[in-house]
Motif scaffolding. Structure first.
Motif, PDB file in Angstrom:
ATOM      1  N   GLU A   9       0.989  -1.062   0.020  1.00 28.32           N
ATOM      2  CA  GLU A   9      -0.116   0.084   0.040  1.00 28.32           C
ATOM      3  C   GLU A   9       0.937   1.215   0.084  1.00 28.32           C
ATOM      4  O   GLU A   9       1.908   1.169   0.655  1.00 28.32           O
ATOM      5  N   SER A  10       0.403   2.228  -0.746  1.00 28.03           N
ATOM      6  CA  SER A  10       1.054   3.640  -0.756  1.00 28.03           C
ATOM      7  C   SER A  10      -0.244   4.647  -0.736  1.00 28.03           C
ATOM      8  O   SER A  10      -1.325   4.436  -1.525  1.00 28.03           O
ATOM      9  N   THR A  11       0.361   5.665  -0.051  1.00 27.32           N
ATOM     10  CA  THR A  11      -0.722   6.893  -0.087  1.00 27.32           C
ATOM     11  C   THR A  11      -0.335   7.854  -1.123  1.00 27.32           C
ATOM     12  O   THR A  11       0.918   8.629  -1.111  1.00 27.32           O
ATOM     13  N   ILE A  12      -1.012   8.164  -2.280  1.00 26.56           N
ATOM     14  CA  ILE A  12      -0.687   9.016  -3.191  1.00 26.56           C
ATOM     15  C   ILE A  12      -1.242  10.353  -2.970  1.00 26.56           C
ATOM     16  O   ILE A  12      -2.258  10.440  -2.450  1.00 26.56           O
ATOM     17  N   ARG A  13      -0.370  11.552  -2.945  1.00 25.28           N
ATOM     18  CA  ARG A  13      -0.604  12.762  -2.786  1.00 25.28           C
ATOM     19  C   ARG A  13      -0.762  13.436  -4.137  1.00 25.28           C
ATOM     20  O   ARG A  13       0.292  13.565  -4.791  1.00 25.28           O
ATOM     21  N   ASN A  39      -4.827   9.708  -0.911  1.00 24.66           N
ATOM     22  CA  ASN A  39      -5.439   8.456  -1.138  1.00 24.66           C
ATOM     23  C   ASN A  39      -4.717   7.191  -0.919  1.00 24.66           C
ATOM     24  O   ASN A  39      -3.786   7.140  -1.907  1.00 24.66           O
ATOM     25  N   CYS A  40      -4.993   6.308  -0.107  1.00 22.22           N
ATOM     26  CA  CYS A  40      -4.284   5.064   0.097  1.00 22.22           C
ATOM     27  C   CYS A  40      -4.641   4.312  -1.045  1.00 22.22           C
ATOM     28  O   CYS A  40      -5.983   3.980  -1.165  1.00 22.22           O
ATOM     29  N   GLU A  41      -3.869   3.605  -1.756  1.00 20.30           N
ATOM     30  CA  GLU A  41      -4.051   2.469  -2.815  1.00 20.30           C
ATOM     31  C   GLU A  41      -3.155   1.307  -2.676  1.00 20.30           C
ATOM     32  O   GLU A  41      -2.038   1.250  -1.946  1.00 20.30           O
ATOM     33  N   VAL A  73       5.289   5.252  -0.621  1.00 22.84           N
ATOM     34  CA  VAL A  73       5.976   4.133  -0.819  1.00 22.84           C
ATOM     35  C   VAL A  73       6.326   3.727  -2.130  1.00 22.84           C
ATOM     36  O   VAL A  73       5.465   4.075  -2.836  1.00 22.84           O
ATOM     37  N   LYS A  74       7.561   3.339  -2.477  1.00 23.30           N
ATOM     38  CA  LYS A  74       8.005   3.147  -3.890  1.00 23.30           C
ATOM     39  C   LYS A  74       7.337   1.756  -4.181  1.00 23.30           C
ATOM     40  O   LYS A  74       6.843   1.106  -3.609  1.00 23.30           O
ATOM     41  N   CYS A  75       7.159   1.714  -5.634  1.00 21.37           N
ATOM     42  CA  CYS A  75       6.551   0.478  -6.139  1.00 21.37           C
ATOM     43  C   CYS A  75       7.273  -0.638  -5.825  1.00 21.37           C
ATOM     44  O   CYS A  75       8.334  -0.802  -5.561  1.00 21.37           O
ATOM     45  N   PRO A  76       6.571  -1.933  -5.935  1.00 19.52           N
ATOM     46  CA  PRO A  76       7.125  -2.986  -5.213  1.00 19.52           C
ATOM     47  C   PRO A  76       8.586  -3.420  -6.085  1.00 19.52           C
ATOM     48  O   PRO A  76       9.566  -4.069  -5.493  1.00 19.52           O
ATOM     49  N   PRO A  77       8.689  -3.460  -7.430  1.00 18.58           N
ATOM     50  CA  PRO A  77       9.933  -3.682  -7.984  1.00 18.58           C
ATOM     51  C   PRO A  77      11.062  -2.999  -7.435  1.00 18.58           C
ATOM     52  O   PRO A  77      12.328  -3.416  -7.147  1.00 18.58           O
TER      53      PRO A  77
END
Length: 71
Positions: free
Chosen positions: A7-11, A19-21, A57-61
């Motif tokens: 999960e990451s919160t995009i601003r 919003n948390c996605e 948070v940065k993307c999984p890869p």
């Protein structure tokens, strides 16, 4: 090995809405529409996805220490 955070919160850079996605694991998300103002958000130059540019948070890869989506 560190656990991958899903999960990451995009601003939104336009209105500041957050919003948390849940991030996709198998593709880069190059576009994201703000739930508040409707702005279509794109990654900053040099970033692979919107999570790397505007997320908490940065993307999984990237978290795993590899390049994202062939970059």
């Amino acid at each position: 090995m560190n656990k991958i955070v899903q999960e990451s919160t995009i601003r939104c850079p336009s209105c500041g809405h957050e919003n948390c996605e849940v991030m996709p694991e198998d593709f880069c998300q190059w576009f994201y529409e703000c739930h508040s103002c409707g702005t279509l958000i794109k990654p900053k130059a040099g970033d692979c996805c919107v999570y790397c540019s505007y997320g908490t948070v940065k993307c999984p890869p990237i978290q795993a220490g590899s390049s994202c989506c062939g970059q």
